[in-house]
Motif scaffolding. Sequence first.
Motif, PDB file in Angstrom:
ATOM      1  N   UNK A   1       0.830  -1.206   0.000  1.00  0.00           N
ATOM      2  CA  UNK A   1       0.000   0.000   0.000  1.00  0.00           C
ATOM      3  C   UNK A   1       0.869   1.262   0.000  1.00  0.00           C
ATOM      4  N   UNK A   2       0.296   2.346  -0.458  1.00  0.00           N
ATOM      5  CA  UNK A   2       0.955   3.657  -0.385  1.00  0.00           C
ATOM      6  C   UNK A   2       0.729   4.245   1.002  1.00  0.00           C
ATOM      7  N   UNK A   3       1.245   3.573   1.996  1.00  0.00           N
ATOM      8  CA  UNK A   3       0.998   3.948   3.389  1.00  0.00           C
ATOM      9  C   UNK A   3       2.269   3.730   4.198  1.00  0.00           C
ATOM     10  N   UNK A   4       2.535   4.677   5.106  1.00  0.00           N
ATOM     11  CA  UNK A   4       3.644   4.515   6.039  1.00  0.00           C
ATOM     12  C   UNK A   4       3.111   4.741   7.445  1.00  0.00           C
ATOM     13  N   UNK A   5       3.513   3.871   8.370  1.00  0.00           N
ATOM     14  CA  UNK A   5       3.006   3.959   9.742  1.00  0.00           C
ATOM     15  C   UNK A   5       4.153   3.788  10.729  1.00  0.00           C
ATOM     16  N   UNK A   6       3.892   4.159  11.967  1.00  0.00           N
ATOM     17  CA  UNK A   6       4.842   3.954  13.061  1.00  0.00           C
ATOM     18  C   UNK A   6       4.070   3.902  14.364  1.00  0.00           C
ATOM     19  N   UNK A   7       4.710   3.357  15.396  1.00  0.00           N
ATOM     20  CA  UNK A   7       4.059   3.290  16.707  1.00  0.00           C
ATOM     21  C   UNK A   7       2.803   2.467  16.702  1.00  0.00           C
ATOM     22  N   UNK A   8       2.880   1.247  16.074  1.00  0.00           N
ATOM     23  CA  UNK A   8       1.709   0.366  15.992  1.00  0.00           C
ATOM     24  C   UNK A   8       0.524   1.053  15.331  1.00  0.00           C
ATOM     25  N   UNK A   9       0.830   1.909  14.340  1.00  0.00           N
ATOM     26  CA  UNK A   9      -0.225   2.556  13.578  1.00  0.00           C
ATOM     27  C   UNK A   9      -0.725   3.865  14.149  1.00  0.00           C
ATOM     28  N   UNK A  10      -0.182   4.279  15.311  1.00  0.00           N
ATOM     29  CA  UNK A  10      -0.607   5.556  15.905  1.00  0.00           C
ATOM     30  C   UNK A  10      -0.263   6.708  14.965  1.00  0.00           C
ATOM     31  N   UNK A  11       0.924   6.643  14.357  1.00  0.00           N
ATOM     32  CA  UNK A  11       1.308   7.612  13.334  1.00  0.00           C
ATOM     33  C   UNK A  11       1.109   6.947  11.977  1.00  0.00           C
TER      34      UNK A  11
ATOM     35  N   UNK B   1       9.935   7.849  11.951  1.00  0.00           N
ATOM     36  CA  UNK B   1       9.593   7.669  13.362  1.00  0.00           C
ATOM     37  C   UNK B   1      10.021   8.881  14.194  1.00  0.00           C
ATOM     38  N   UNK B   2      11.136   9.482  13.833  1.00  0.00           N
ATOM     39  CA  UNK B   2      11.705  10.584  14.618  1.00  0.00           C
ATOM     40  C   UNK B   2      10.962  11.904  14.444  1.00  0.00           C
ATOM     41  N   UNK B   3      10.072  11.988  13.446  1.00  0.00           N
ATOM     42  CA  UNK B   3       9.391  13.259  13.166  1.00  0.00           C
ATOM     43  C   UNK B   3       8.305  13.517  14.203  1.00  0.00           C
ATOM     44  N   UNK B   4       8.364  14.681  14.838  1.00  0.00           N
ATOM     45  CA  UNK B   4       7.301  15.069  15.778  1.00  0.00           C
ATOM     46  C   UNK B   4       6.100  15.649  15.043  1.00  0.00           C
ATOM     47  N   UNK B   5       6.342  16.297  13.934  1.00  0.00           N
ATOM     48  CA  UNK B   5       5.291  16.740  13.018  1.00  0.00           C
ATOM     49  C   UNK B   5       5.734  16.364  11.617  1.00  0.00           C
ATOM     50  N   UNK B   6       4.787  16.093  10.748  1.00  0.00           N
ATOM     51  CA  UNK B   6       5.117  15.554   9.431  1.00  0.00           C
ATOM     52  C   UNK B   6       4.569  16.471   8.346  1.00  0.00           C
TER      53      UNK B   6
END
Length: 420
Positions: A33-43, A228-233
């Motif tokens: 998928x054209x999807x990126x996630x982190x933190x078990x999908x929280x981000x 993962x390191x980004x606080x805002x994206x």
Amino acid sequence: MTEFKTGKLIIEGKTKQVFELVDDPSLCLLISKDKITAGDGVKSHSLVGKSSISNATAAKVFALLNKAGLKTSFVKIADDKSFVAKKCQMVPIEWVTRRLATGSFLKRHTGVAEGYRFNPPLQETFFKDDANHDPQWSEQQIISAGFKLNGVTIGKDEYDIMHRTTLAVFEVLERAWATRDCALIDMKIEFGIDDNGDILVSDIIDSDSWRLWPSGDKRLMKDKQVYRNLTSVTDADLNTVKRNFEWVANQLEYLVPPPSSKVVIFMGSPSDKEHCEKIAKYASEFGLNVQLRVCSAHKASAETLRILSEYEGTGEKVVLIAVAGRSNGLGPVLSGNTALPVINCPPVTPQNVGQDVWSSLNVPSGLGCTTVLYPESAALAAAQIHAIHDHLVWSRLRVKQLNNFINLKRADAKIRNNLY
């Protein structure tokens, strides 16, 4: 779009879908998928183009692992966003291998300095459970869970095979990435059990799966940790992440080069051809280019040295194997006139084994040719020399060690269960 006809959806994750294939129930189709996630999908963010990059990355990684001789579920690319794989029931464990201490390891082990090097690499296992943030599990917990998949119960033997295979996968990829001056810091993989009961490296291995630091410099990281390191994206941030993933996929093009390591087998007589062909067979299995030549150090010394000069002048990486019985002058003459490695492998017979071996061992001072008796040993010795500079040859040797371990495990299990 792929020409494969899909059946029901087997499973859908945050970044992929897995479908049955109507025409072959033993296979499935993995669509990124054209999807990126982190933190078990929280981000979570959409990232146009990530699916094709991830698909290309996984295909190239699995091509390398398959080339090394590892068992994987990957079959072939279907289209730019999907590939065909053997349908497996997945072991719900993430197998993590770490060369350097960083990331979550530091949070769980306070006081360890970032960059602490694990020799051998550290291995950890985590139970796949998003609701509980994938808790770390021990060997004992995994075995006690008694997972039964396609008729195989995950016990001590299966755990040991996956444990050893995980390390081999990491070391193969670590060696490969080192050829691009890029350090593989850690990575995770998963296993599946196919319809035949075989344990296969499965799922997807892409830039979500590892940490990569060009030149070993964390500041140059090219993996998902940047996201993962980004606080805002921002859109600019996502473009940076995408460019990093593209860089990884492009670098992978160089990790499976055409074979370049050569073995030249000199035979003292055409009567030695069968012995030499056995050596050639084993050498080819390690990915070595093999050439056979006929020359006699006693009967045609000048011609032997002329043939030798052909390989001296090519600039290729060459190991020489000398096959000569009786009074073995071939190996010592080659060794005395070249800086290339020379291995003696005399075609011994029961009648003359003592004399043939002794003539290869008792060489004059100043000569460095070594002697082995069996064709497989000669090929192995040549492969080990080439493995110093050729990561694919090294990988095949590494996987041979793994397969020896697995075969012994399987044989022991049969004996224990009276299956012979």
